[in-house]
Design a protein around this motif. Structure first.
Motif, PDB file in Angstrom:
ATOM      1  N   THR A 103       0.922  -0.881  -0.173  1.00 14.64           N
ATOM      2  CA  THR A 103      -0.129   0.060   0.085  1.00 14.64           C
ATOM      3  C   THR A 103       0.440   1.390   0.109  1.00 14.64           C
ATOM      4  O   THR A 103       2.216   1.796   1.237  1.00 14.64           O
ATOM      5  N   TYR A 104       0.104   2.389  -0.703  1.00 16.76           N
ATOM      6  CA  TYR A 104       1.332   3.259  -1.212  1.00 16.76           C
ATOM      7  C   TYR A 104       0.697   4.501  -0.763  1.00 16.76           C
ATOM      8  O   TYR A 104      -0.596   4.353  -0.578  1.00 16.76           O
ATOM      9  N   SER A 105       1.113   5.620  -0.313  1.00 15.57           N
ATOM     10  CA  SER A 105       0.752   6.742   0.151  1.00 15.57           C
ATOM     11  C   SER A 105       0.353   7.779  -1.238  1.00 15.57           C
ATOM     12  O   SER A 105      -0.256   8.828  -0.542  1.00 15.57           O
ATOM     13  N   TYR A 106       0.106   7.063  -2.102  1.00 22.77           N
ATOM     14  CA  TYR A 106      -0.522   7.441  -3.915  1.00 22.77           C
ATOM     15  C   TYR A 106      -1.076   6.982  -4.499  1.00 22.77           C
ATOM     16  O   TYR A 106      -1.219   5.027  -4.183  1.00 22.77           O
ATOM     17  N   CYS A 107      -2.169   7.388  -5.157  1.00 28.07           N
ATOM     18  CA  CYS A 107      -3.237   6.596  -5.593  1.00 28.07           C
ATOM     19  C   CYS A 107      -1.803   5.596  -7.504  1.00 28.07           C
ATOM     20  O   CYS A 107      -1.497   6.866  -7.960  1.00 28.07           O
ATOM     21  N   ILE A 108      -2.067   4.130  -7.199  1.00 34.96           N
ATOM     22  CA  ILE A 108      -1.811   3.880  -8.756  1.00 34.96           C
ATOM     23  C   ILE A 108      -1.930   4.072  -9.688  1.00 34.96           C
ATOM     24  O   ILE A 108      -3.518   4.776 -10.251  1.00 34.96           O
ATOM     25  N   SER A 109      -1.075   4.619 -10.656  1.00 30.49           N
ATOM     26  CA  SER A 109      -1.743   4.686 -12.118  1.00 30.49           C
ATOM     27  C   SER A 109      -2.957   3.996 -12.959  1.00 30.49           C
ATOM     28  O   SER A 109      -1.902   2.712 -12.737  1.00 30.49           O
ATOM     29  N   ARG A 110      -3.405   4.517 -13.067  1.00 35.18           N
ATOM     30  CA  ARG A 110      -4.455   3.791 -13.801  1.00 35.18           C
ATOM     31  C   ARG A 110      -4.168   2.864 -14.969  1.00 35.18           C
ATOM     32  O   ARG A 110      -5.011   1.767 -15.378  1.00 35.18           O
ATOM     33  N   ARG A 111      -3.590   3.630 -15.777  1.00 38.13           N
ATOM     34  CA  ARG A 111      -2.562   2.675 -17.400  1.00 38.13           C
ATOM     35  C   ARG A 111      -2.278   1.646 -16.978  1.00 38.13           C
ATOM     36  O   ARG A 111      -2.144   0.930 -17.585  1.00 38.13           O
ATOM     37  N   TYR A 112      -1.235   1.653 -15.866  1.00 38.46           N
ATOM     38  CA  TYR A 112      -1.153   0.221 -15.897  1.00 38.46           C
ATOM     39  C   TYR A 112      -1.525  -1.032 -14.576  1.00 38.46           C
ATOM     40  O   TYR A 112      -0.768  -2.085 -14.969  1.00 38.46           O
ATOM     41  N   GLY A 113      -1.757  -0.113 -13.763  1.00 39.67           N
ATOM     42  CA  GLY A 113      -2.643  -0.867 -12.388  1.00 39.67           C
ATOM     43  C   GLY A 113      -1.915  -1.307 -11.998  1.00 39.67           C
ATOM     44  O   GLY A 113      -1.934  -2.505 -11.505  1.00 39.67           O
ATOM     45  N   LEU A 114      -0.365  -1.029 -11.956  1.00 41.53           N
ATOM     46  CA  LEU A 114       0.772  -1.706 -10.940  1.00 41.53           C
ATOM     47  C   LEU A 114       1.742  -0.673 -10.423  1.00 41.53           C
ATOM     48  O   LEU A 114       1.209   0.211 -10.877  1.00 41.53           O
ATOM     49  N   CYS A 115       2.191  -0.575  -9.632  1.00 46.04           N
ATOM     50  CA  CYS A 115       3.324   0.180  -9.294  1.00 46.04           C
ATOM     51  C   CYS A 115       4.584   0.147 -10.236  1.00 46.04           C
ATOM     52  O   CYS A 115       5.182  -0.471 -10.582  1.00 46.04           O
ATOM     53  N   GLY A 116       5.352   1.039  -9.643  1.00 43.38           N
ATOM     54  CA  GLY A 116       6.285   1.321 -10.148  1.00 43.38           C
ATOM     55  C   GLY A 116       7.373   0.046 -10.151  1.00 43.38           C
ATOM     56  O   GLY A 116       8.256  -0.046 -11.695  1.00 43.38           O
ATOM     57  N   ILE A 117       7.570  -0.388  -9.301  1.00 41.00           N
ATOM     58  CA  ILE A 117       8.249  -1.360  -9.069  1.00 41.00           C
ATOM     59  C   ILE A 117       7.908  -2.656  -9.972  1.00 41.00           C
ATOM     60  O   ILE A 117       8.657  -3.578 -10.210  1.00 41.00           O
ATOM     61  N   CYS A 118       6.993  -3.082 -10.151  1.00 39.45           N
ATOM     62  CA  CYS A 118       6.649  -3.744 -10.116  1.00 39.45           C
ATOM     63  C   CYS A 118       6.259  -3.687 -11.852  1.00 39.45           C
ATOM     64  O   CYS A 118       6.639  -4.518 -12.690  1.00 39.45           O
ATOM     65  N   ILE A 119       6.441  -2.846 -12.515  1.00 41.48           N
ATOM     66  CA  ILE A 119       6.268  -2.568 -13.361  1.00 41.48           C
ATOM     67  C   ILE A 119       7.337  -2.715 -14.551  1.00 41.48           C
ATOM     68  O   ILE A 119       7.677  -3.586 -15.674  1.00 41.48           O
ATOM     69  N   ASP A 120       8.232  -1.683 -13.495  1.00 38.67           N
ATOM     70  CA  ASP A 120       9.850  -2.085 -13.869  1.00 38.67           C
ATOM     71  C   ASP A 120       9.970  -3.707 -14.236  1.00 38.67           C
ATOM     72  O   ASP A 120      10.964  -4.204 -15.268  1.00 38.67           O
ATOM     73  N   ALA A 121       9.940  -4.425 -12.976  1.00 38.58           N
ATOM     74  CA  ALA A 121       9.769  -5.569 -12.894  1.00 38.58           C
ATOM     75  C   ALA A 121       8.645  -6.578 -14.566  1.00 38.58           C
ATOM     76  O   ALA A 121      10.221  -8.268 -14.853  1.00 38.58           O
ATOM     77  N   ASN A 122       8.324  -6.771 -14.261  1.00 38.67           N
ATOM     78  CA  ASN A 122       7.433  -6.862 -15.720  1.00 38.67           C
ATOM     79  C   ASN A 122       8.632  -6.455 -17.028  1.00 38.67           C
ATOM     80  O   ASN A 122       8.329  -7.626 -17.659  1.00 38.67           O
ATOM     81  N   HIS A 123       8.451  -5.256 -17.479  1.00 42.64           N
ATOM     82  CA  HIS A 123       9.534  -4.680 -18.228  1.00 42.64           C
ATOM     83  C   HIS A 123      10.904  -6.374 -18.232  1.00 42.64           C
ATOM     84  O   HIS A 123      11.075  -6.198 -19.351  1.00 42.64           O
ATOM     85  N   ALA A 124      11.082  -6.001 -17.415  1.00 45.62           N
ATOM     86  CA  ALA A 124      12.536  -6.724 -17.312  1.00 45.62           C
ATOM     87  C   ALA A 124      12.401  -7.960 -17.432  1.00 45.62           C
ATOM     88  O   ALA A 124      13.593  -8.798 -18.037  1.00 45.62           O
ATOM     89  N   ALA A 125      11.020  -8.290 -16.609  1.00 42.48           N
ATOM     90  CA  ALA A 125      10.902 -10.171 -17.260  1.00 42.48           C
ATOM     91  C   ALA A 125      10.779 -10.689 -18.874  1.00 42.48           C
ATOM     92  O   ALA A 125      10.939 -11.082 -19.630  1.00 42.48           O
ATOM     93  N   GLN A 126      10.162  -9.559 -19.312  1.00 37.30           N
ATOM     94  CA  GLN A 126       9.936  -9.423 -20.857  1.00 37.30           C
ATOM     95  C   GLN A 126      10.449  -9.382 -21.822  1.00 37.30           C
ATOM     96  O   GLN A 126      10.652  -9.910 -22.564  1.00 37.30           O
ATOM     97  N   THR A 127      12.210  -8.053 -21.557  1.00 34.63           N
ATOM     98  CA  THR A 127      12.867  -7.978 -22.312  1.00 34.63           C
ATOM     99  C   THR A 127      14.226  -8.918 -22.186  1.00 34.63           C
ATOM    100  O   THR A 127      14.926  -9.215 -22.646  1.00 34.63           O
ATOM    101  N   GLY A 128      14.003  -9.424 -21.115  1.00 38.42           N
ATOM    102  CA  GLY A 128      15.186 -10.525 -21.104  1.00 38.42           C
ATOM    103  C   GLY A 128      16.040 -10.332 -20.487  1.00 38.42           C
ATOM    104  O   GLY A 128      17.177 -10.741 -19.898  1.00 38.42           O
TER     105      GLY A 128
END
Length: 129
Positions: A103-128
Motif C-alpha cells: 500500500t502506497y501513499s499515492y494512487c497507483i496509475s490506472r494506465r498500468y494498474g501496478l506500482c513502479g517496482i512491479c512495472i519495472d520487474a514485468n518489463h525486465a522479465a519481458q525483455t529478458g
C-alpha cells in the motif's frame, strides 16, 4: 453576431429543445452541477433548465454543460459513517498494488494498474534483461 455565437444562442429553445446560451453567458440563477456543489447544493431531481454550449474550433463539435435553477436546488446530503467507510476502502484499493500487495501513499496509475517496482520487474522479465 458571429457564427459560433449564433449557433450557441437559443434562449427560447426552438433549435436545441431547451434554452441554450454561449459558454459563460448564462443568465443569473442557473448553475452547473459543479457550481451547485461548490455552494453546498445539489440539483435535487429537478429537470435541466438550460444548457451552456461551446463549439470546439478544431473539430466543430459542441461541448455542452447542463444548467439547473439554484432556487430549486436542495442542500447536499451529509456523509454517513457507512459512506465514509466505503470511500476509505475504495481509496485503499486505489493505493494498493494488486501484484505485490504493497500500500502506497499515492494512487497507483490506472494506465498500468501496478506500482513502479512491479512495472519495472514485468518489463525486465519481458525483455529478458
Amino acid at each position: 453576431m458571429s457564427g459560433v455565437y449564433g449557433k450557441c444562442f437559443d434562449p427560447t429553445g426552438a433549435r436545441h429543445g431547451i434554452p441554450t446560451y454561449p459558454w459563460r453567458l448564462a443568465p443569473d440563477g442557473l448553475f452547473t452541477r459543479r457550481q451547485l456543489r461548490a455552494q453546498g447544493l445539489r440539483p435535487g431531481g429537478q429537470p435541466i433548465a438550460a444548457q451552456a454550449m461551446r463549439i470546439n474550433r478544431r473539430t466543430s463539435t459542441p461541448r455542452v454543460a447542463y444548467l439547473y435553477r439554484v432556487d430549486r436546488a436542495l442542500p447536499v446530503r451529509p456523509m454517513t459513517s457507512r459512506k465514509w467507510g466505503a470511500l476509505a476502502l475504495a481509496m485503499l484499493a486505489r493505493r494498493t498494488c494488486p501484484s505485490c500487495r504493497i500500500t502506497y501513499s499515492y494512487c497507483i496509475s490506472r494506465r498500468y494498474g501496478l506500482c513502479g517496482i512491479c512495472i519495472d520487474a514485468n518489463h525486465a522479465a519481458q525483455t529478458g534483461s
